[in-house]
Design a protein around this motif. Structure first.
Motif, mmCIF file in Angstrom:
data_model
loop_
_atom_site.group_PDB
_atom_site.id
_atom_site.type_symbol
_atom_site.label_atom_id
_atom_site.label_comp_id
_atom_site.label_asym_id
_atom_site.label_seq_id
_atom_site.Cartn_x
_atom_site.Cartn_y
_atom_site.Cartn_z
ATOM 1 N N VAL A 1 0.415 -30.385 -3.316
ATOM 2 C CA VAL A 1 -0.910 -30.110 -3.410
ATOM 3 C C VAL A 1 -1.836 -31.568 -3.551
ATOM 4 C CG1 VAL A 1 -2.615 -30.428 -5.296
ATOM 5 C CG2 VAL A 1 -1.480 -28.590 -4.800
ATOM 6 N N GLY A 2 -0.442 -32.632 -3.971
ATOM 7 C CA GLY A 2 -1.123 -33.700 -4.025
ATOM 8 C C GLY A 2 -1.164 -34.932 -2.423
ATOM 9 N N ALA A 3 -0.117 -34.460 -1.206
ATOM 10 C CA ALA A 3 -0.169 -34.307 -0.379
ATOM 11 C C ALA A 3 -1.558 -34.219 -0.189
ATOM 12 C CB ALA A 3 1.120 -34.135 0.207
ATOM 13 N N ALA A 4 -2.001 -33.281 0.262
ATOM 14 C CA ALA A 4 -3.952 -32.867 0.575
ATOM 15 C C ALA A 4 -4.159 -33.469 -0.014
ATOM 16 C CB ALA A 4 -3.407 -30.829 0.340
ATOM 17 N N ARG A 5 -4.088 -34.128 -0.781
ATOM 18 C CA ARG A 5 -5.454 -35.131 -1.297
ATOM 19 C C ARG A 5 -5.469 -36.171 -0.888
ATOM 20 N NH1 ARG A 5 -10.713 -36.032 -3.180
ATOM 21 N NH2 ARG A 5 -10.659 -37.003 -4.350
ATOM 22 N N ILE A 6 -4.315 -36.750 -0.306
ATOM 23 C CA ILE A 6 -4.036 -37.814 -0.067
ATOM 24 C C ILE A 6 -4.911 -37.756 1.741
ATOM 25 C CG2 ILE A 6 -2.385 -39.960 1.052
ATOM 26 C CD1 ILE A 6 -0.406 -38.971 -1.475
ATOM 27 N N LEU A 7 -4.513 -36.648 2.702
ATOM 28 C CA LEU A 7 -4.186 -36.479 3.302
ATOM 29 C C LEU A 7 -6.280 -36.549 3.271
ATOM 30 C CD1 LEU A 7 -2.595 -34.180 4.744
ATOM 31 C CD2 LEU A 7 -2.177 -36.775 5.543
ATOM 32 N N GLN A 8 -6.416 -35.406 2.344
ATOM 33 C CA GLN A 8 -8.277 -35.430 2.704
ATOM 34 C C GLN A 8 -9.066 -36.832 2.172
ATOM 35 O OE1 GLN A 8 -9.360 -33.441 -1.041
ATOM 36 N NE2 GLN A 8 -11.486 -32.841 -0.449
ATOM 37 N N LEU A 9 -8.467 -38.602 1.417
ATOM 38 C CA LEU A 9 -9.095 -39.191 0.932
ATOM 39 C C LEU A 9 -8.726 -40.039 2.212
ATOM 40 C CD1 LEU A 9 -7.630 -39.758 -2.455
ATOM 41 C CD2 LEU A 9 -10.301 -39.291 -2.306
ATOM 42 N N ARG A 10 -7.980 -40.126 2.572
ATOM 43 C CA ARG A 10 -7.353 -40.752 4.020
ATOM 44 C C ARG A 10 -7.968 -41.002 5.452
ATOM 45 N NH1 ARG A 10 -0.935 -41.237 4.925
ATOM 46 N NH2 ARG A 10 -0.867 -42.409 3.540
ATOM 47 N N ARG A 11 -9.174 -39.413 5.304
ATOM 48 C CA ARG A 11 -9.673 -38.515 6.631
ATOM 49 C C ARG A 11 -11.050 -39.396 5.997
ATOM 50 N NH1 ARG A 11 -9.133 -33.270 5.954
ATOM 51 N NH2 ARG A 11 -6.992 -33.586 6.692
ATOM 52 N N GLU A 12 -11.543 -39.395 4.638
ATOM 53 C CA GLU A 12 -12.538 -39.770 3.984
ATOM 54 C C GLU A 12 -13.194 -41.186 4.271
ATOM 55 O OE1 GLU A 12 -14.864 -40.120 0.052
ATOM 56 O OE2 GLU A 12 -13.794 -38.405 0.401
ATOM 57 N N ALA A 13 -12.187 -42.222 4.152
ATOM 58 C CA ALA A 13 -11.869 -43.537 3.896
ATOM 59 C C ALA A 13 -11.533 -44.045 5.800
ATOM 60 C CB ALA A 13 -10.746 -43.530 3.923
ATOM 61 N N ARG A 14 -11.201 -43.209 6.331
ATOM 62 C CA ARG A 14 -12.148 -43.533 8.133
ATOM 63 C C ARG A 14 -12.286 -43.254 8.301
ATOM 64 N NH1 ARG A 14 -8.062 -40.015 9.962
ATOM 65 N NH2 ARG A 14 -6.809 -40.616 9.461
ATOM 66 N N LYS A 15 -13.211 -42.240 8.263
ATOM 67 C CA LYS A 15 -15.482 -41.872 8.061
ATOM 68 C C LYS A 15 -15.795 -42.445 8.210
ATOM 69 C CE LYS A 15 -14.938 -36.755 8.425
ATOM 70 N NZ LYS A 15 -15.341 -35.321 8.514
ATOM 71 N N ARG A 16 -15.743 -43.982 6.861
ATOM 72 C CA ARG A 16 -16.857 -43.973 6.432
ATOM 73 C C ARG A 16 -16.095 -45.828 6.767
ATOM 74 N NH1 ARG A 16 -16.309 -44.390 -0.007
ATOM 75 N NH2 ARG A 16 -17.394 -41.714 0.244
ATOM 76 N N ALA A 17 -15.223 -45.976 7.426
ATOM 77 C CA ALA A 17 -14.951 -47.445 8.170
ATOM 78 C C ALA A 17 -15.386 -46.932 9.499
ATOM 79 C CB ALA A 17 -13.354 -47.263 8.418
ATOM 80 N N GLU A 18 -15.295 -46.212 10.173
ATOM 81 C CA GLU A 18 -15.943 -45.818 11.517
ATOM 82 C C GLU A 18 -17.948 -46.231 10.987
ATOM 83 O OE1 GLU A 18 -14.702 -42.445 12.884
ATOM 84 O OE2 GLU A 18 -12.455 -42.987 13.084
ATOM 85 N N ALA A 19 -18.132 -45.461 10.656
ATOM 86 C CA ALA A 19 -19.417 -45.195 9.941
ATOM 87 C C ALA A 19 -19.737 -46.859 9.635
ATOM 88 C CB ALA A 19 -19.875 -44.440 9.685
ATOM 89 N N ALA A 20 -19.245 -47.470 9.011
ATOM 90 C CA ALA A 20 -19.603 -49.012 8.477
ATOM 91 C C ALA A 20 -19.245 -49.907 9.958
ATOM 92 C CB ALA A 20 -18.565 -49.939 8.214
#
Length: 158
Positions: free
Chosen positions: A135-154
């Motif tokens: 469960v923790g690994a799934a949440r970490i992957l979800q947060l990384r994906r979200e951070a990558r999208k925010r960085a690309e949007a910026a």
């Protein structure tokens, strides 16, 4: 006959318990009003000004006072701490398993098995830890994906 007493010269009183007045912007002492005294100034008729105390110099940093600088922990030292802690935990687990040798019947999803109680508890703890890690690994992957999208949007906004 008594000689006439000398004329008494009034001496100004300075109250050390009162704070000095400051200017409205708080940058220092305000000009003295006529008839008042300012600490550190000479009173009329006195020989010398009253000295104003100065603060003692403070060393630049704490290491200068101690004479040595504390070393920062390294990754290797952290690894050694983890190894020692793990060895202690494993020792306690071994003692637990050896003291709980009584047989326990385990039934799961239709299957039945008999294991020593200590081993059964250890296996259930490992299964629980793996579930939490999943469960923790799934949440970490979800947060990384979200951070990558925010960085690309910026980056796109620039």
């Amino acid at each position: 006959m008594d000689p006439a007493p000398p004329e008494a010269v009034p001496t100004p009183r300075v109250d050390a318990t009162r704070p000095t007045r400051t200017t409205p912007d708080g940058r220092g002492a305000s000009p003295a009003a006529p008839g008042s005294t300012v600490p550190g100034s000479a009173a009329p008729g006195s020989a010398a000004p009253t000295p104003t105390p100065t603060p003692a110099p403070v060393p630049a940093d704490k290491a200068a006072r101690r004479g040595h600088e504390r070393t920062r922990p390294t990754r290797i030292s952290g690894a050694w701490v983890a190894v020692v802690a793990s060895a202690v935990v494993l020792l306690f687990l071994l003692v637990f398993i050896l003291q709980n040798q009584a047989g326990a019947t385990i039934t799961f999803l239709g299957g039945t098995s008999t294991l020593p109680l200590g081993v059964a508890l250890l296996l259930s703890a490992i299964a629980g830890a793996l579930l939490v890690a999943l469960v923790g690994a799934a949440r970490i992957l979800q947060l990384r994906r979200e951070a990558r999208k925010r960085a690309e949007a910026a980056t796109d906004r620039r």
